[in-house]
Motif scaffolding. Structure first.
Motif, PDB file in Angstrom:
ATOM      1  N   VAL A 140     -81.994   8.047  12.685  1.00  0.00           N
ATOM      2  CA  VAL A 140     -81.340   8.591  13.878  1.00  0.00           C
ATOM      3  C   VAL A 140     -81.901   7.859  15.084  1.00  0.00           C
ATOM      4  CG1 VAL A 140     -81.080  10.642  15.323  1.00  0.00           C
ATOM      5  CG2 VAL A 140     -80.948  10.854  12.847  1.00  0.00           C
ATOM      6  N   LEU A 190     -81.778  15.828  15.922  1.00  0.00           N
ATOM      7  CA  LEU A 190     -81.795  15.463  14.509  1.00  0.00           C
ATOM      8  C   LEU A 190     -80.784  16.299  13.729  1.00  0.00           C
ATOM      9  CD1 LEU A 190     -85.657  15.210  13.947  1.00  0.00           C
ATOM     10  CD2 LEU A 190     -84.038  13.339  14.292  1.00  0.00           C
ATOM     11  N   SER A 209     -77.899   9.908  19.492  1.00  0.00           N
ATOM     12  CA  SER A 209     -78.025  11.269  18.978  1.00  0.00           C
ATOM     13  C   SER A 209     -78.923  12.086  19.904  1.00  0.00           C
ATOM     14  CB  SER A 209     -78.609  11.242  17.556  1.00  0.00           C
ATOM     15  OG  SER A 209     -78.630  12.536  17.012  1.00  0.00           O
ATOM     16  N   THR A 219     -86.254   5.561  17.534  1.00  0.00           N
ATOM     17  CA  THR A 219     -85.672   5.650  16.195  1.00  0.00           C
ATOM     18  C   THR A 219     -86.493   6.602  15.333  1.00  0.00           C
ATOM     19  OG1 THR A 219     -84.840   3.380  16.319  1.00  0.00           O
ATOM     20  CG2 THR A 219     -85.038   4.358  14.131  1.00  0.00           C
TER      21      THR A 219
END
Length: 362
Positions: free
Chosen positions: A241, A210, A66, A259
């Motif tokens: 995420v 995020l 991400s 993380t």
């Protein structure tokens, strides 16, 4: 990954004279790389005299997970105002033969520049001797013929700018001359900015994206004065995420995964004429990883565990409810390394219409 020859940074040294003389071959870190780097292709590009296909692929950091598109910074804001990602670092650059070709061409070009004499010319001469004739700079042993006898057994490392660092002086502060590192060896300890899993973790943090934070409300976008508005986030849309940064070159492969785990939701009503539940506006995470509690019929007279009560109408406009999630951030990396990073936050605004009509939501 083009070489920047226009700025006096990069191949600087421990002395001001050498830093002045060696105006750089700076490695500027590229944007996020979607596909693996083809190092053989990069070598062919070097030999062909171009760098369009990754001459400096060794310095490339690949981001996955991400992360922001196009290599831009992500949307995470650190809660620690004193913490910043690394502005620059040292990373594998070129093998000995390729480095000799690049560096000797650069030095000779500088030496032939009109007016290059005095301190600057002398410093360039010392740099040339450092790589050709084993001339030692304090704390940095010299090399014979650019160490070409060890080509393939290691790489020269050089300073890399973080293109997302806005401060020019910080971005260009890794100014030591390129140094040799054998395959499988750690860089000399004096190079504290040499790339490590910890540095990669910080870069993954910088690029992390995020999800939007749109809380569920009841009533939804239209509420009433003095009527508690319930707010919640379901576990299904509210999860961990991860972002990974990796540097993979022959003889040197490291990575780190950062993380982010959501831990709380802060509600800011957008007006002083409001009350939050709880009073701090900070709604903590539940045991099932959700936040708050969904509204159900018959709860109109109850106090929500997470929510807002507006005390004044928004009139013809709206209030901007800001919902900000705090994320607990950790990292793990090559060799079992890992630690905590500063918590991060990210939030969104939601328009809320508050009407003067008194009502009970049943």
């Amino acid at each position: 990954m083009p070489v920047n020859r226009s700025r006096p940074t990069g191949f600087g040294t421990t002395t001001a004279a050498l830093a002045l003389a060696v105006s750089t071959l700076v490695i500027t870190a590229p944007n996020a790389v979607a596909e693996p780097v083809d190092y053989d292709k990069g070598r062919e590009a070097q030999e062909g005299g171009t760098d369009e296909t990754g001459v400096y692929a060794a310095a490339r950091i690949q981001y996955s997970g991400s992360v922001a598109k196009g290599g831009g910074t992500g949307n995470v804001t650190s809660t620690d105002v004193n913490w910043t990602p690394p502005p620059c670092w040292y990373a594998p650059y070129l093998g000995a033969k390729d480095f000799k070709k690049e560096m000797s061409k650069h030095i000779d070009s500088q030496l032939n520049t009109p007016g290059m004499s005095g301190t600057a010319g002398s410093a360039l001469g010392e740099t040339k001797r450092h790589y050709e004739d084993e001339f030692d700079i304090p704390g940095k042993p010299g090399y014979k013929d650019y160490n070409v006898e060890n080509d393939g057994k290691g790489m020269f490392w050089a300073g890399v700018e973080n293109p997302n660092e806005p401060d020019y002086l910080k971005r260009t502060s890794c100014t030591d001359l390129p140094f040799w590192v054998e395959n499988g060896d750690a860089p000399p300890p004096q190079y504290e900015e040499a790339i490590t899993p910890k540095i990669l973790a910080a870069l993954a943090y910088q690029h992390m994206e995020l999800p939007d934070t749109k809380v569920t409300l009841a009533p939804e976008t239209n509420t009433k004065v003095n009527l508690p508005t319930w707010a919640w986030l379901d576990k299904a849309v509210f999860d961990e995420v991860q972002a990974t940064a990796a540097l993979n070159v022959p003889g040197f492969n490291i990575q780190a995964t950062t993380t982010a785990k959501p831990v709380s939701l802060k509600l800011e009503p957008g007006t002083e004429d409001a009350e939050t539940y709880p009073a701090s506006g900070e709604c903590t995470i539940n045991a099932d990883d959700s936040i708050g509690e969904p509204y159900a019929k018959g709860k109109a007279n109850q106090t929500p565990p997470c929510g807002i009560k507006y005390l004044r109408s928004s009139g013809d406009g709206t209030y901007k409810l800001q919902a900000t999630i705090t994320w607990e951030i950790t990292w793990t990396g090559t060799g079992g390394a890992g630690d905590d990073l500063p918590n991060g936050t990210f939030g969104n605004d939601q328009d809320i219409t508050v009407q003067e009509i008194q009502a009970v939501n049943r």
